[in-house]
Scaffold this motif. Structure first.
Motif, PDB file in Angstrom:
ATOM      1  N   ALA A 138      75.644  92.870 -25.946  1.00 56.96           N
ATOM      2  CA  ALA A 138      76.260  91.553 -26.200  1.00 56.96           C
ATOM      3  C   ALA A 138      76.707  91.490 -27.662  1.00 56.96           C
ATOM      4  CB  ALA A 138      75.246  90.451 -25.907  1.00 56.96           C
ATOM      5  N   ASP A 139      77.268  90.347 -28.060  1.00 54.46           N
ATOM      6  CA  ASP A 139      77.645  90.173 -29.463  1.00 54.46           C
ATOM      7  C   ASP A 139      77.601  88.689 -29.820  1.00 54.46           C
ATOM      8  OD1 ASP A 139      78.370  90.770 -32.046  1.00 54.46           O
ATOM      9  OD2 ASP A 139      80.437  91.331 -31.570  1.00 54.46           O
ATOM     10  N   TYR A 140      77.497  88.426 -31.120  1.00 52.97           N
ATOM     11  CA  TYR A 140      77.577  87.053 -31.595  1.00 52.97           C
ATOM     12  C   TYR A 140      78.980  86.536 -31.304  1.00 52.97           C
ATOM     13  CZ  TYR A 140      77.647  82.969 -34.548  1.00 52.97           C
ATOM     14  OH  TYR A 140      77.776  81.676 -34.991  1.00 52.97           O
ATOM     15  N   GLY A 141      79.058  85.377 -30.671  1.00 52.62           N
ATOM     16  CA  GLY A 141      80.350  84.819 -30.271  1.00 52.62           C
ATOM     17  C   GLY A 141      80.517  84.795 -28.760  1.00 52.62           C
ATOM     18  N   ASP A 142      79.687  85.543 -28.056  1.00 56.12           N
ATOM     19  CA  ASP A 142      79.800  85.612 -26.590  1.00 56.12           C
ATOM     20  C   ASP A 142      79.429  84.286 -25.911  1.00 56.12           C
ATOM     21  OD1 ASP A 142      80.477  88.248 -26.830  1.00 56.12           O
ATOM     22  OD2 ASP A 142      78.629  89.059 -25.951  1.00 56.12           O
ATOM     23  N   LEU A 143      78.543  83.511 -26.528  1.00 56.32           N
ATOM     24  CA  LEU A 143      78.036  82.275 -25.915  1.00 56.32           C
ATOM     25  C   LEU A 143      78.383  81.097 -26.815  1.00 56.32           C
ATOM     26  CD1 LEU A 143      74.455  83.608 -25.036  1.00 56.32           C
ATOM     27  CD2 LEU A 143      76.344  83.223 -23.440  1.00 56.32           C
ATOM     28  N   PRO A 144      78.389  79.876 -26.267  1.00 57.21           N
ATOM     29  CA  PRO A 144      78.592  78.713 -27.143  1.00 57.21           C
ATOM     30  C   PRO A 144      77.388  78.510 -28.063  1.00 57.21           C
ATOM     31  CG  PRO A 144      78.249  78.013 -24.861  1.00 57.21           C
ATOM     32  CD  PRO A 144      78.228  79.509 -24.854  1.00 57.21           C
ATOM     33  N   ALA A 145      77.601  77.778 -29.149  1.00 56.14           N
ATOM     34  CA  ALA A 145      76.511  77.496 -30.097  1.00 56.14           C
ATOM     35  C   ALA A 145      76.659  76.052 -30.542  1.00 56.14           C
ATOM     36  CB  ALA A 145      76.609  78.441 -31.292  1.00 56.14           C
ATOM     37  N   HIS A 146      75.632  75.493 -31.172  1.00 59.24           N
ATOM     38  CA  HIS A 146      75.764  74.089 -31.585  1.00 59.24           C
ATOM     39  C   HIS A 146      75.837  73.948 -33.104  1.00 59.24           C
ATOM     40  CE1 HIS A 146      71.705  73.240 -32.985  1.00 59.24           C
ATOM     41  NE2 HIS A 146      71.252  73.967 -31.990  1.00 59.24           N
ATOM     42  N   ASP A 147      76.326  72.812 -33.515  1.00 57.25           N
ATOM     43  CA  ASP A 147      76.705  72.600 -34.909  1.00 57.25           C
ATOM     44  C   ASP A 147      75.715  71.704 -35.642  1.00 57.25           C
ATOM     45  OD1 ASP A 147      78.521  73.158 -36.941  1.00 57.25           O
ATOM     46  OD2 ASP A 147      79.585  71.269 -36.660  1.00 57.25           O
ATOM     47  N   GLY A 148      74.549  71.460 -35.055  1.00 58.20           N
ATOM     48  CA  GLY A 148      73.598  70.500 -35.611  1.00 58.20           C
ATOM     49  C   GLY A 148      73.096  70.841 -37.004  1.00 58.20           C
ATOM     50  N   LEU A 149      72.902  72.143 -37.284  1.00 59.63           N
ATOM     51  CA  LEU A 149      72.328  72.530 -38.573  1.00 59.63           C
ATOM     52  C   LEU A 149      73.231  72.168 -39.735  1.00 59.63           C
ATOM     53  CD1 LEU A 149      70.774  76.064 -38.123  1.00 59.63           C
ATOM     54  CD2 LEU A 149      69.621  73.913 -38.626  1.00 59.63           C
ATOM     55  N   TRP A 150      74.500  72.504 -39.602  1.00 57.00           N
ATOM     56  CA  TRP A 150      75.406  72.210 -40.704  1.00 57.00           C
ATOM     57  C   TRP A 150      75.533  70.704 -40.888  1.00 57.00           C
ATOM     58  CZ3 TRP A 150      76.883  75.005 -44.617  1.00 57.00           C
ATOM     59  CH2 TRP A 150      77.845  74.464 -45.476  1.00 57.00           C
ATOM     60  N   GLN A 151      75.555  69.978 -39.780  1.00 59.60           N
ATOM     61  CA  GLN A 151      75.671  68.519 -39.867  1.00 59.60           C
ATOM     62  C   GLN A 151      74.449  67.898 -40.542  1.00 59.60           C
ATOM     63  OE1 GLN A 151      76.585  67.208 -35.897  1.00 59.60           O
ATOM     64  NE2 GLN A 151      78.629  68.102 -35.982  1.00 59.60           N
ATOM     65  N   ALA A 152      73.259  68.415 -40.222  1.00 59.82           N
ATOM     66  CA  ALA A 152      72.034  67.889 -40.840  1.00 59.82           C
ATOM     67  C   ALA A 152      72.076  68.089 -42.350  1.00 59.82           C
ATOM     68  CB  ALA A 152      70.806  68.574 -40.249  1.00 59.82           C
ATOM     69  N   ALA A 153      72.622  69.227 -42.767  1.00 60.11           N
ATOM     70  CA  ALA A 153      72.675  69.528 -44.193  1.00 60.11           C
ATOM     71  C   ALA A 153      73.774  68.738 -44.895  1.00 60.11           C
ATOM     72  CB  ALA A 153      72.915  71.017 -44.393  1.00 60.11           C
ATOM     73  N   HIS A 154      74.856  68.489 -44.157  1.00 59.35           N
ATOM     74  CA  HIS A 154      76.022  67.860 -44.770  1.00 59.35           C
ATOM     75  C   HIS A 154      75.685  66.474 -45.323  1.00 59.35           C
ATOM     76  CE1 HIS A 154      80.277  67.580 -45.528  1.00 59.35           C
ATOM     77  NE2 HIS A 154      80.301  66.379 -44.972  1.00 59.35           N
ATOM     78  N   SER A 155      74.807  65.740 -44.619  1.00 57.51           N
ATOM     79  CA  SER A 155      74.486  64.377 -45.055  1.00 57.51           C
ATOM     80  C   SER A 155      73.726  64.368 -46.387  1.00 57.51           C
ATOM     81  CB  SER A 155      73.665  63.672 -43.975  1.00 57.51           C
ATOM     82  OG  SER A 155      72.409  64.304 -43.855  1.00 57.51           O
ATOM     83  N   THR A 156      73.198  65.515 -46.806  1.00 59.24           N
ATOM     84  CA  THR A 156      72.426  65.556 -48.056  1.00 59.24           C
ATOM     85  C   THR A 156      73.204  66.264 -49.170  1.00 59.24           C
ATOM     86  OG1 THR A 156      71.365  67.626 -47.423  1.00 59.24           O
ATOM     87  CG2 THR A 156      70.234  65.607 -46.805  1.00 59.24           C
ATOM     88  N   ARG A 157      74.539  66.301 -49.046  1.00 63.63           N
ATOM     89  CA  ARG A 157      75.308  67.109 -49.995  1.00 63.63           C
ATOM     90  C   ARG A 157      75.322  66.560 -51.414  1.00 63.63           C
ATOM     91  NH1 ARG A 157      78.066  64.180 -46.761  1.00 63.63           N
ATOM     92  NH2 ARG A 157      79.918  62.989 -47.318  1.00 63.63           N
ATOM     93  N   ASN A 158      74.943  65.280 -51.583  1.00 64.40           N
ATOM     94  CA  ASN A 158      75.030  64.701 -52.927  1.00 64.40           C
ATOM     95  C   ASN A 158      73.710  64.660 -53.683  1.00 64.40           C
ATOM     96  OD1 ASN A 158      77.821  64.185 -52.739  1.00 64.40           O
ATOM     97  ND2 ASN A 158      77.369  62.441 -51.403  1.00 64.40           N
ATOM     98  N   ALA A 159      72.632  65.081 -53.075  1.00 65.13           N
ATOM     99  CA  ALA A 159      71.330  64.948 -53.734  1.00 65.13           C
ATOM    100  C   ALA A 159      70.457  66.169 -53.463  1.00 65.13           C
ATOM    101  CB  ALA A 159      70.632  63.693 -53.228  1.00 65.13           C
ATOM    102  N   LEU A 160      70.067  66.823 -54.543  1.00 64.92           N
ATOM    103  CA  LEU A 160      69.314  68.061 -54.395  1.00 64.92           C
ATOM    104  C   LEU A 160      67.934  67.852 -53.766  1.00 64.92           C
ATOM    105  CD1 LEU A 160      68.976  71.085 -54.782  1.00 64.92           C
ATOM    106  CD2 LEU A 160      68.540  70.680 -57.215  1.00 64.92           C
TER     107      LEU A 160
END
Ligand SMILES: [Fe+2]
Ligand SMILES: [Fe+2]
Length: 271
Positions: A138-160
Motif C-alpha cells: 500500500a502507500d500513503y494516499g491510498d485511503l481518505p484521511a481527516h483534517d482534525g489535527l491541523w484544525q485543532a492547531a490552527h486555532s492556537t496560531r496566535n499564542a505559544l
C-alpha cells in the motif's frame, strides 16, 4: 538545497507538497541548525502559509467518515498504518510551524533545538510508517484521511502557550495513552515489523511530550502563572472536546505532565 535560515528551512518544508522533499528539508534544516550553520531568521525567508503543502491524495474527509477495521485483517492493519502516517505527517508540519511561527518569540535558542529534534523525529516516523505501508503493498494516499489535527492547531496560531497546551500536551500525550494497546494488538496478529515501528514512535513521543511540558512550564514560570491551572484555562478556551480517559499516567508523568494538569478536564469530571 538552499536554506536561508532555520525559519526559512522550516517554511520551505511546510510549503512543500512533495513529501520526500518536505521530510528531507525538515531533517536538513535540523542538522544545519544543530551544527549552528544557519541563523534563526533571515529577511529572505518565504512567508508562512495558512496551510501546509500536501499532495493531491489522500482526500481529506470529516473524522467520522474514516472507517475503522479490525487489525486481524491486512486491510485493517493498512488502514491503521495509513492513519498513523497521516498523524506523523501532520506532526512534521506542526513542529515546523511552532519553529517558524514563533521564531520571533522571546525564547532561548534551546527552545528551537527541542522543536527541531521533534520535527526531525516526526519526519523519520512518517518515512518509517510509509515504508511499512509500501512493504504491505500500500502507500500513503491510498485511503481518505481527516483534517482534525491541523484544525485543532490552527486555532492556537496566535499564542505559544495555547499552542503548547493543545499540540504536545493534548494531542501528542494522547498518543502515549493509545499506542501501548496498538503495539500489543500488532504483536498478537504476528505483525512484528509494524509493532517495531510503533515501538520507535512510542519512545520518541515521550520525548516530544517532555519538550512540550518543559517549555510550557518555562513560559508559565516567566509569566508567574500556575502551570496546571493555566493549562486547564487554555484547553477549555481552545479545545472543544473533553479529554478521554484512560490516561497513561506513568508515561505522562515521566514526560513532566502530571495528573494535576489533565484530571479536571476529563468527560466525567465535574470541575
Ligand atoms: Fe511522531
Ligand atoms: Fe510527536
Amino acid at each position: 538545497m538552499t536554506i536561508t535560515s532555520l525559519r526559512g528551512g522550516a517554511i520551505d518544508a511546510i510549503r512543500s507538497a512533495d513529501l520526500d522533499r518536505k521530510t528531507e528539508l525538515a531533517q536538513e534544516s535540523a542538522d544545519r541548525w544543530f551544527a549552528r550553520r544557519i541563523s534563526l531568521r533571515s529577511p529572505l525567508d518565504a512567508p508562512l502559509p495558512e496551510r501546509p503543502g500536501r499532495p493531491a491524495k489522500p482526500v481529506l474527509v470529516p473524522p467520522t467518515q474514516v472507517e475503522k477495521r479490525s487489525l486481524h485483517t491486512l486491510p485493517g492493519r493498512i488502514a491503521l498504518l495509513h492513519a498513523i502516517a497521516h498523524i506523523e505527517l501532520n506532526a512534521v508540519d506542526l513542529a515546523l510551524d511552532i519553529v517558524a511561527r514563533f521564531a520571533s518569540a522571546h525564547v532561548p535558542n534551546s527552545f528551537f533545538d527541542g522543536w527541531m529534534q521533534v520535527a526531525y523525529e516526526e519526519a523519520k516516523h512518517f518515512r518509517m510508517v510509509r515504508k511499512r505501508l509500501n512493504d504491505l503493498g500500500a502507500d500513503y494516499g491510498d485511503l481518505p484521511a481527516h483534517d482534525g489535527l491541523w484544525q485543532a492547531a490552527h486555532s492556537t496560531r496566535n499564542a505559544l502557550t495555547a499552542r503548547l497546551a493543545v499540540v504536545p500536551l493534548i494531542l501528542e500525550a494522547r498518543g502515549l495513552d493509545v499506542t501501548p494497546s496498538l503495539q500489543a494488538k500488532m504483536r498478537e496478529t504476528g505483525d512484528l515489523e509494524s509493532a517495531a515501528v510503533l515501538d520507535v514512535i512510542y519512545n520518541d513521543e515521550k520525548g516530544h511530550v517532555a519538550v512540550g511540558a518543559k517549555w510550557f512550564r518555562f513560559l508559565c514560570a516567566r509569566e508567574k502563572r500556575d502551570p496546571a491551572r493555566t493549562f486547564q484555562e487554555l484547553v477549555r478556551a481552545n479545545f472543544r472536546s473533553p479529554l478521554k480517559a484512560p490516561f497513561n499516567d506513568v508515561a505522562r508523568a515521566e514526560a513532566g505532565l502530571t495528573p494535576s494538569f489533565y484530571r479536571a478536564l476529563t468527560s466525567t469530571s465535574q470541575s
